[in-house]
Design a protein around this motif. Structure first.
Motif, mmCIF file in Angstrom:
data_model
loop_
_atom_site.group_PDB
_atom_site.id
_atom_site.type_symbol
_atom_site.label_atom_id
_atom_site.label_comp_id
_atom_site.label_asym_id
_atom_site.label_seq_id
_atom_site.Cartn_x
_atom_site.Cartn_y
_atom_site.Cartn_z
ATOM 1 N N SER A 100 31.772 33.802 53.536
ATOM 2 C CA SER A 100 33.042 34.557 53.399
ATOM 3 C C SER A 100 33.490 35.011 52.094
ATOM 4 O O SER A 100 34.161 36.150 52.003
ATOM 5 C CB SER A 100 34.198 33.529 53.887
ATOM 6 N N ILE A 101 32.980 34.276 51.136
ATOM 7 C CA ILE A 101 33.142 34.626 49.605
ATOM 8 C C ILE A 101 32.453 36.073 49.358
ATOM 9 O O ILE A 101 32.910 37.077 48.594
ATOM 10 C CB ILE A 101 32.718 33.603 48.622
ATOM 11 N N LYS A 102 31.259 36.079 50.041
ATOM 12 C CA LYS A 102 30.499 37.353 49.710
ATOM 13 C C LYS A 102 31.259 38.584 50.277
ATOM 14 O O LYS A 102 31.381 39.654 49.709
ATOM 15 C CB LYS A 102 28.925 37.223 50.145
ATOM 16 N N LYS A 103 31.505 38.241 51.404
ATOM 17 C CA LYS A 103 32.439 39.393 52.132
ATOM 18 C C LYS A 103 33.696 39.815 51.463
ATOM 19 O O LYS A 103 33.998 40.997 51.119
ATOM 20 C CB LYS A 103 32.854 39.003 53.698
ATOM 21 N N LEU A 104 34.405 38.752 50.860
ATOM 22 C CA LEU A 104 35.657 39.124 50.043
ATOM 23 C C LEU A 104 35.247 39.863 48.685
ATOM 24 O O LEU A 104 35.856 40.762 48.074
ATOM 25 C CB LEU A 104 36.190 37.749 49.627
ATOM 26 N N LEU A 105 34.017 39.566 48.243
ATOM 27 C CA LEU A 105 33.565 40.211 46.931
ATOM 28 C C LEU A 105 33.219 41.604 47.423
ATOM 29 O O LEU A 105 33.547 42.444 46.314
ATOM 30 C CB LEU A 105 32.241 39.504 46.465
ATOM 31 N N HIS A 106 32.651 42.219 48.445
ATOM 32 C CA HIS A 106 32.400 43.197 48.674
ATOM 33 C C HIS A 106 33.892 44.071 49.090
ATOM 34 O O HIS A 106 33.858 45.274 48.490
ATOM 35 C CB HIS A 106 31.332 43.499 49.911
ATOM 36 N N SER A 107 34.639 43.231 49.764
ATOM 37 C CA SER A 107 35.926 44.012 49.901
ATOM 38 C C SER A 107 36.622 44.222 48.626
ATOM 39 O O SER A 107 37.353 45.262 48.583
ATOM 40 C CB SER A 107 36.904 42.978 50.919
ATOM 41 N N TRP A 108 36.743 43.475 47.454
ATOM 42 C CA TRP A 108 37.303 43.780 46.339
ATOM 43 C C TRP A 108 36.457 44.956 45.705
ATOM 44 O O TRP A 108 37.484 45.834 45.299
ATOM 45 C CB TRP A 108 36.716 42.497 45.260
ATOM 46 N N GLU B 211 43.943 43.135 43.315
ATOM 47 C CA GLU B 211 44.134 42.445 42.296
ATOM 48 C C GLU B 211 44.541 40.871 43.362
ATOM 49 O O GLU B 211 44.239 39.904 42.607
ATOM 50 C CB GLU B 211 45.527 42.732 41.683
ATOM 51 N N ASP B 212 45.205 41.190 44.473
ATOM 52 C CA ASP B 212 45.065 40.237 45.260
ATOM 53 C C ASP B 212 43.795 39.326 45.722
ATOM 54 O O ASP B 212 43.662 38.052 45.899
ATOM 55 C CB ASP B 212 45.752 40.370 46.680
ATOM 56 N N ILE B 213 42.784 40.054 45.939
ATOM 57 C CA ILE B 213 41.541 39.476 46.066
ATOM 58 C C ILE B 213 40.963 38.857 44.942
ATOM 59 O O ILE B 213 40.469 37.857 45.133
ATOM 60 C CB ILE B 213 40.461 40.579 46.570
ATOM 61 N N LYS B 214 41.116 39.368 43.766
ATOM 62 C CA LYS B 214 40.928 38.729 42.523
ATOM 63 C C LYS B 214 41.502 37.588 42.388
ATOM 64 O O LYS B 214 40.866 36.600 41.891
ATOM 65 C CB LYS B 214 41.101 39.713 41.427
#
Length: 351
Positions: free
Chosen positions: A8-16, A29-32
């Motif tokens: 999930s963290i890796k997916k969020l990093l790619h979304s960022w 900014e929200d993802i960060k």
């Protein structure tokens, strides 16, 4: 705090990263913020933590957070050998963009070439397009028009394949600027008219400021400084444009140049004061020195030529050759108009 799996963290990093590429800064900014809450857990997983730091570096690069960037660059440098090939790609790519922003174009190209070696390993067409688009900008900044056009055309072809109209228009900006360098001014202006209409339609005020500045720059290249000033002032009137700090300060500088070319010395001096303040605040050393040179030139303080020569030496030490080429022509022209051919010759020979 909710538990998040590594996946999930890796997916969020790619979304960022995706949000940054598409200029959706509030979502980025929200993802960060979300990921920062998990920073302690990330620190225990080296690969995830390095990925997080790289995306943070790209985020800060967008936001021009200069002081934080220098610290983060140093930390990433220490761990580059622990990165896998994908992370090394991002590392060299982002470092190339950082050095380009700092006007260290030789290092920028070096890092971009290292990133390109690793690009095929990602097997990601849209990232390939992003890479070619950004690389085209770096080559344009170095006045390597043919290389720039080759990269931007590759980007356009991929974005067209994926139906990404917005990114195609971003690419067209670089294409038009290259046409201007090749003195194909009619083609360049026609592209910019089209881009301006599109950006007005999507109501992206920050991008509109960038486009107005670039359109004005093409006018100034043709010595049409009155028309250039109309575009520059449109840019500077847009509050959102200030977010694009480097473009904004560059626009202030070009406004000064065009004011002086139009003999609007008093107005030019006001823009110099504003530009100097912004350049110092953003730590844009090369732009700061360029503002200082124009101030010394047009205020003609005692021993101005000696102080200008010292600043020119500083720019030479920074290998700011492209900046010096245009700047020294301006300095030489100023002295030539004053009938001081000795100083005019001295400065043109420094170019």
């Amino acid at each position: 705090m909710n538990f998040m799996s590594d996946k999930s963290i890796k997916k969020l990093l790619h979304s960022w990263y995706t949000m940054l590429k598409h200029r959706h800064f509030s979502k980025a900014e929200d993802i960060k913020t979300t990921l920062t809450k998990h920073k302690r857990r990330l620190a225990k997983k080296q690969e995830l933590y390095l990925h997080y730091q790289l995306m943070l570096f790209r985020h800060q690069l967008w936001m021009n957070q200069t002081e934080e960037l220098a610290k983060l660059k140093h930390e990433l440098m220490l761990h580059k050998d622990q990165m896998n090939e994908e992370l090394q790609y991002y590392f060299y790519f982002f470092l190339g963009l950082y050095e380009s922003l700092n006007s260290d174009q030789n290092d920028a190209i070096h890092y971009i070439e290292m990133a390109e070696e690793r690009l095929p390993l990602l097997n990601d067409e849209l990232e390939e397009a992003e890479f070619h688009f950004r690389t085209s900008g770096i080559y344009y900044n170095n006045r390597y028009s043919l290389l720039s056009i080759r990269h931007v055309q590759k980007a356009i072809d991929i974005f067209a394949k994926h139906g990404d109209v917005h990114s195609i228009y971003r690419c067209k900006i670089v294409l038009a600027l290259n046409f201007s360098d090749q003195k194909k001014y009619e083609e360049a202006e026609a592209i910019f008219f089209d881009i301006i209409e599109y950006v007005k339609m999507i109501d992206d005020q920050e991008l509109l400021g960038i486009v107005y500045y670039d359109a004005g720059f093409i006018q100034s290249r043709q010595n049409r400084h009155k028309e250039a000033l109309e575009y520059f002032k449109k840019s500077l009137r847009l509050p959102a444009y200030r977010k694009s700090t480097h473009s904004y300060v560059s626009c202030l500088y070009e406004t000064v140049r065009s004011c002086f070319k139009e003999n609007l010395t008093e107005e030019g001096m006001k823009y110099i004061q504003k530009g100097l303040k912004e350049a110092v605040a953003s730590q844009f050393d090369i732009l700061r020195m360029k503002f200082q040179i124009l101030f010394l030139l047009y205020s003609q303080t005692p021993k101005a030529d000696e102080q200008i020569a010292t600043l020119v030496t500083c720019l030479e030490q920074k290998e700011a050759w492209i900046d010096l080429e245009d700047l020294l022509a301006d300095v030489s022209d100023y002295y030539k108009k004053k009938g001081d051919f000795e100083r005019a010759a001295f400065f043109i020979m420094r170019g």
